[in-house]
Design a protein around this motif. Sequence first.
Motif: not given
Length: 362
Positions: A187, A191, A276, A278-279
Amino acid sequence: MKKHKIPLVSPAVGTQREVVALTFGKPAEKKVYLQSSLHADEIPAMLVSVMLQKRLHELESSGNIRGEITLVPVANPISLNQHLLGQFLGCFEMNTSRNFNRQFYPLRHLVPKIEPLLSNDKASNMLLIRSVLREGIDLEVPRTEFDSLQLTLLKLACDADIVLDLHCSLEADVHIYTNIAGWSQIEPLARYLGSTTQLLGNEFEGGTFDETIGSFWSELRNQCGISKAVPEGAVAATVELRGERDVSYAFAGNDADAIINYLTYQGVIEGEVKPLPPLPHSATLWASREEYHAPHSGIVVYLAKVGVLVDEGDPLFDIVDPLDERVTTVKSRTRGVFYMRRAIRFATAGAEIGRVTGRAAV
Ligand SMILES: [Zn+2]
């Protein structure tokens, strides 16, 4: 950096190809394996490898690589030379029609051999598992150049902790395929890359490279349960770096930076861990994707851009019959991301044209 040249089976007298692996850093806690363009016509991935080499050289000189990073910039020297009537045909071997990214040697078949040998010590189990994987691959005798390519790549990757197989699609935004169990580890990469689509599954389309590695570790954990100290194992993903024409220094530079940021996050590269981003969209199940086909032959006119969220009923593309006034609009049957579409602009009846993601995975 060490350059390692591995010869493939010679397919015909007077012909010899090789896989070139570049290794940065030295053996330590973590090993990373990256390869580009297993489908040889997927050039965005190859340019990312060029950018990565520059960055890794600098990081190695400044002593900032903590682990070992192996990079194969040209993962398929066989199909790199497959051209027919001006078209570059990189996905399938022309002699056999085999897809270069299917039916890799199933590492999960080694699980029954490994399971009884495991102790209660994770670290020694990891060494043992890796050595059985390497020996298992060595026992496979390649009959063809194709087989020797697949076994060579698998052997380079089988003892890595992080495996990234860099591809691209036809017309697409960045998207990622990975094993459900490994998603939490992948993940952060999604990102950093700004990946718009994350497709999770345990089985994809029959023995892809990342699936072969991911399913081995899933199978080992399933077989051993909690009774044996099974290490976390490898995470593996296929990363689709947009469409086949998206070759630019800007894209490749950003993607290389994203991979370096990810490896820093994972502790393989020393440096400041970048926040990181946001996705853009949640991960979805690969099996719940929707495929859209041409209802009849005609000109393809796209009505939706790739990488955008569409609702049920939103138009995706028209098929325009040039011999009468028939125009058929194909609409999305679901809410999801229109994550890839064909590069063609004329469809035969029934041809697959594009895909939209489906049900959320988590
Ligand atoms: Zn590919």
